[in-house]
Design a protein around this motif. Structure first.
Motif, PDB file in Angstrom:
ATOM      1  N   LEU A  52       0.740  -1.219   0.058  1.00 38.00           N
ATOM      2  CA  LEU A  52       0.085   0.142   0.030  1.00 38.00           C
ATOM      3  C   LEU A  52       0.908   1.347   0.069  1.00 38.00           C
ATOM      4  CD1 LEU A  52      -2.798  -1.186   2.505  1.00 38.00           C
ATOM      5  CD2 LEU A  52      -2.810  -1.016   0.136  1.00 38.00           C
ATOM      6  N   PHE A  53       1.814   1.270   0.781  1.00 43.65           N
ATOM      7  CA  PHE A  53       2.884   2.442   0.822  1.00 43.65           C
ATOM      8  C   PHE A  53       3.413   2.626  -0.610  1.00 43.65           C
ATOM      9  CE2 PHE A  53       3.021   2.167   5.735  1.00 43.65           C
ATOM     10  CZ  PHE A  53       2.677   3.344   5.748  1.00 43.65           C
ATOM     11  N   ALA A  54       3.979   1.641  -1.055  1.00 43.85           N
ATOM     12  CA  ALA A  54       4.774   1.853  -2.399  1.00 43.85           C
ATOM     13  C   ALA A  54       3.670   2.094  -3.553  1.00 43.85           C
ATOM     14  CB  ALA A  54       5.173   0.263  -2.633  1.00 43.85           C
ATOM     15  N   LEU A  55       2.142   1.641  -3.475  1.00 43.69           N
ATOM     16  CA  LEU A  55       1.229   2.056  -4.495  1.00 43.69           C
ATOM     17  C   LEU A  55       0.988   3.790  -4.126  1.00 43.69           C
ATOM     18  CD1 LEU A  55      -1.262  -0.568  -4.526  1.00 43.69           C
ATOM     19  CD2 LEU A  55       0.631  -0.152  -6.275  1.00 43.69           C
ATOM     20  N   SER A  56       1.115   3.974  -3.106  1.00 39.71           N
ATOM     21  CA  SER A  56       0.837   5.495  -2.835  1.00 39.71           C
ATOM     22  C   SER A  56       1.949   6.324  -3.389  1.00 39.71           C
ATOM     23  CB  SER A  56       0.697   5.682  -1.129  1.00 39.71           C
ATOM     24  OG  SER A  56      -0.360   5.283  -0.676  1.00 39.71           O
ATOM     25  N   ALA A  57       3.339   5.682  -2.880  1.00 40.44           N
ATOM     26  CA  ALA A  57       4.378   6.611  -3.516  1.00 40.44           C
ATOM     27  C   ALA A  57       4.436   6.839  -5.184  1.00 40.44           C
ATOM     28  CB  ALA A  57       5.617   5.754  -3.047  1.00 40.44           C
ATOM     29  N   VAL A  58       4.056   5.496  -5.734  1.00 41.81           N
ATOM     30  CA  VAL A  58       3.742   5.636  -7.186  1.00 41.81           C
ATOM     31  C   VAL A  58       2.757   6.791  -7.618  1.00 41.81           C
ATOM     32  CG1 VAL A  58       3.185   4.055  -9.241  1.00 41.81           C
ATOM     33  CG2 VAL A  58       4.750   3.186  -7.473  1.00 41.81           C
ATOM     34  N   ALA A  59       1.784   6.490  -6.952  1.00 37.97           N
ATOM     35  CA  ALA A  59       0.538   7.565  -7.189  1.00 37.97           C
ATOM     36  C   ALA A  59       0.999   8.931  -6.971  1.00 37.97           C
ATOM     37  CB  ALA A  59      -0.521   7.164  -6.521  1.00 37.97           C
ATOM     38  N   ILE A  60       1.842   9.205  -6.032  1.00 43.39           N
ATOM     39  CA  ILE A  60       2.233  10.499  -6.111  1.00 43.39           C
ATOM     40  C   ILE A  60       3.246  11.012  -7.156  1.00 43.39           C
ATOM     41  CG2 ILE A  60       3.482  12.113  -4.429  1.00 43.39           C
ATOM     42  CD1 ILE A  60       2.301  10.870  -2.125  1.00 43.39           C
ATOM     43  N   HIS A  61       3.918   9.921  -7.325  1.00 44.17           N
ATOM     44  CA  HIS A  61       4.967  10.415  -8.382  1.00 44.17           C
ATOM     45  C   HIS A  61       4.333  10.521  -9.648  1.00 44.17           C
ATOM     46  CE1 HIS A  61       8.794  10.236 -10.446  1.00 44.17           C
ATOM     47  NE2 HIS A  61       8.140   9.507 -11.339  1.00 44.17           N
TER      48      HIS A  61
ATOM     49  N   ASP B 140       5.106  24.538  -4.741  1.00 49.08           N
ATOM     50  CA  ASP B 140       4.582  23.855  -3.422  1.00 49.08           C
ATOM     51  C   ASP B 140       4.216  22.379  -3.620  1.00 49.08           C
ATOM     52  OD1 ASP B 140       5.216  26.294  -2.085  1.00 49.08           O
ATOM     53  OD2 ASP B 140       2.896  26.904  -2.501  1.00 49.08           O
ATOM     54  N   PHE B 141       3.215  22.171  -4.508  1.00 53.31           N
ATOM     55  CA  PHE B 141       3.041  20.806  -4.665  1.00 53.31           C
ATOM     56  C   PHE B 141       4.017  19.902  -5.122  1.00 53.31           C
ATOM     57  CE2 PHE B 141       1.535  17.252  -7.437  1.00 53.31           C
ATOM     58  CZ  PHE B 141       0.734  16.391  -6.474  1.00 53.31           C
ATOM     59  N   GLN B 142       4.803  20.459  -5.833  1.00 52.21           N
ATOM     60  CA  GLN B 142       6.148  19.615  -6.256  1.00 52.21           C
ATOM     61  C   GLN B 142       7.000  19.190  -5.254  1.00 52.21           C
ATOM     62  OE1 GLN B 142       6.662  18.146  -9.126  1.00 52.21           O
ATOM     63  NE2 GLN B 142       4.789  18.913  -9.926  1.00 52.21           N
ATOM     64  N   GLN B 143       7.147  20.343  -4.183  1.00 51.62           N
ATOM     65  CA  GLN B 143       8.074  20.163  -2.975  1.00 51.62           C
ATOM     66  C   GLN B 143       7.379  18.997  -2.156  1.00 51.62           C
ATOM     67  OE1 GLN B 143       8.901  23.777  -1.307  1.00 51.62           O
ATOM     68  NE2 GLN B 143      10.470  24.345  -2.906  1.00 51.62           N
ATOM     69  N   LEU B 144       5.920  19.130  -1.906  1.00 49.38           N
ATOM     70  CA  LEU B 144       5.519  18.380  -1.160  1.00 49.38           C
ATOM     71  C   LEU B 144       5.378  17.004  -1.537  1.00 49.38           C
ATOM     72  CD1 LEU B 144       3.453  17.977   1.578  1.00 49.38           C
ATOM     73  CD2 LEU B 144       1.577  18.510   0.026  1.00 49.38           C
TER      74      LEU B 144
ATOM     75  N   ALA C 174       9.241   9.864   1.862  1.00 53.74           N
ATOM     76  CA  ALA C 174       8.728   9.092   3.023  1.00 53.74           C
ATOM     77  C   ALA C 174       7.892   7.913   2.828  1.00 53.74           C
ATOM     78  CB  ALA C 174       7.811  10.415   3.780  1.00 53.74           C
ATOM     79  N   LEU C 175       7.075   7.891   1.668  1.00 55.60           N
ATOM     80  CA  LEU C 175       6.327   6.673   1.742  1.00 55.60           C
ATOM     81  C   LEU C 175       7.333   5.543   1.120  1.00 55.60           C
ATOM     82  CD1 LEU C 175       3.239   8.284  -0.391  1.00 55.60           C
ATOM     83  CD2 LEU C 175       3.407   7.133   1.901  1.00 55.60           C
TER      84      LEU C 175
ATOM     85  N   ALA D 291      10.140   0.560   2.951  1.00 60.16           N
ATOM     86  CA  ALA D 291      11.270  -0.329   3.237  1.00 60.16           C
ATOM     87  C   ALA D 291      11.248  -1.142   4.801  1.00 60.16           C
ATOM     88  CB  ALA D 291      12.576   0.266   2.903  1.00 60.16           C
ATOM     89  N   ILE D 292      10.912   0.117   5.595  1.00 59.09           N
ATOM     90  CA  ILE D 292      10.790  -0.092   7.099  1.00 59.09           C
ATOM     91  C   ILE D 292       9.643  -1.179   7.281  1.00 59.09           C
ATOM     92  CG2 ILE D 292      10.227   0.992   9.227  1.00 59.09           C
ATOM     93  CD1 ILE D 292      11.393   3.329   8.358  1.00 59.09           C
ATOM     94  N   VAL D 293       8.480  -1.088   6.828  1.00 58.30           N
ATOM     95  CA  VAL D 293       7.492  -2.099   7.037  1.00 58.30           C
ATOM     96  C   VAL D 293       7.953  -3.370   6.356  1.00 58.30           C
ATOM     97  CG1 VAL D 293       5.037  -2.508   6.314  1.00 58.30           C
ATOM     98  CG2 VAL D 293       5.591  -0.286   7.164  1.00 58.30           C
TER      99      VAL D 293
END
Length: 207
Positions: free
Chosen positions: A89-98, A111-115, A122-123, A128-130
Motif C-alpha cells: 500500500l505504501f509503495a502504491l501511494s508513492a507511485v501515485a504521488i510520483h 509547493d505541490f512539487q516540493q510536497l 517518506a512513503l 522499506a521499514i514495513v
C-alpha cells in the motif's frame, strides 16, 4: 562286618537332612530376575519421555514445541503477512504521488512539487521499514524450532515494540498488530515457552 563303619558298602544308607517344605514357616524365595542379554532395563514409567536423556534425543526440556509457542509462531507469520500488505500500500501511494507530479496542471505548482517529493520519499522509506519488519518477523518464526534464550528475548522485544507502534501512531490500522504482539509476548514469556527455548539442543551423550 560292622554296620557302624561309614565306609562299609553293605551298611545302612545314611539319612539325608530333610528340607522344610515351602509354605510351612519358611517363605519360598524367588531368585532375582536377570535382565535379558542385549536389552537394557527400561526406566520407570514416570521417567520416560519428558526431559530424560536417551528418549527423543534431547535433555532437559520438552521434545516437541508446546502449543502456546506454536501459536506465537503462527502469529509472527500473520504479522509478517500484514507487513507485506502494508508495504504494498505504501509503495502504491508513492507511485501515485510520483504520477501526480507529472501532471501538466501541477508541474508549475512549486509547493505541490516540493510536497510530492517529500511525501514520495517518506512513503518509500515507510515501504522499506514495513517490509523489513515483516521479514524480521518471518526470520524469528522460522528459528523457533532451533533458537535458544536469545531468540526468546529478541521475540519479546519485537512483540513489545510492535504492540507500542500499534497503539501509537498507527492506532487505527495497528490494533490487530497490537493484539497479536501482546499474545506473542504472553505465549513466549510463559513457563512452557521458557522451557522450550532454554532446552538443551544437543543429543544425549553429545559433548
Amino acid at each position: 562286618m560292622s554296620f557302624g563303619d561309614p565306609n562299609n558298602p553293605y551298611g545302612p544308607p545314611q539319612q539325608q537332612p530333610q528340607q522344610p517344605a515351602p509354605g510351612y514357616g519358611y517363605p519360598q524365595q524367588t531368585p532375582p530376575q536377570q535382565p535379558g542379554y542385549g536389552y537394557p532395563a527400561a526406566p520407570p514409567l514416570g521417567q520416560q519421555g519428558y526431559g530424560q536423556p536417551g528418549y527423543g534425543g534431547y535433555q532437559g526440556g520438552p521434545f516437541s514445541m508446546p502449543g502456546n509457542v506454536k501459536a506465537a509462531r503462527v502469529m509472527l507469520f500473520v504479522i509478517a503477512g500484514f507487513q507485506v500488505i502494508g508495504a504494498i500500500l505504501f509503495a502504491l501511494s508513492a507511485v501515485a504521488i510520483h504520477a501526480a507530479k507529472n501532471d501538466e496542471e501541477l508541474q508549475n505548482n512549486v509547493d505541490f512539487q516540493q510536497l510530492a517529493d517529500y511525501s514520495a520519499g517518506a512513503l518509500w522509506a515507510f515501504t522499506a521499514i514495513v517490509l523489513g519488519w515483516g521479514i524480521f518477523a518471518i526470520v524469528l518464526g522460522a528459528k523457533f524450532g532451533s533458537g535458544g534464550s536469545g531468540l526468546r528475548i529478541t521475540t519479546l522485544v519485537f512483540a513489545i515494540i510492535t504492540a507500542v507502534l500499534g497503539i501509537y501512531p498507527f492506532i487505527v490500522i495497528g490494533l490487530v498488530h497490537t493484539t497479536l504482539a501482546v499474545l506473542i509476548a504472553v505465549f513466549v514469556g510463559k513457563s512452557d515457552g521458557a522451557a522450550w527455548f532454554n532446552r538443551s539442543k544437543y543429543p544425549a551423550g553429545h559433548q
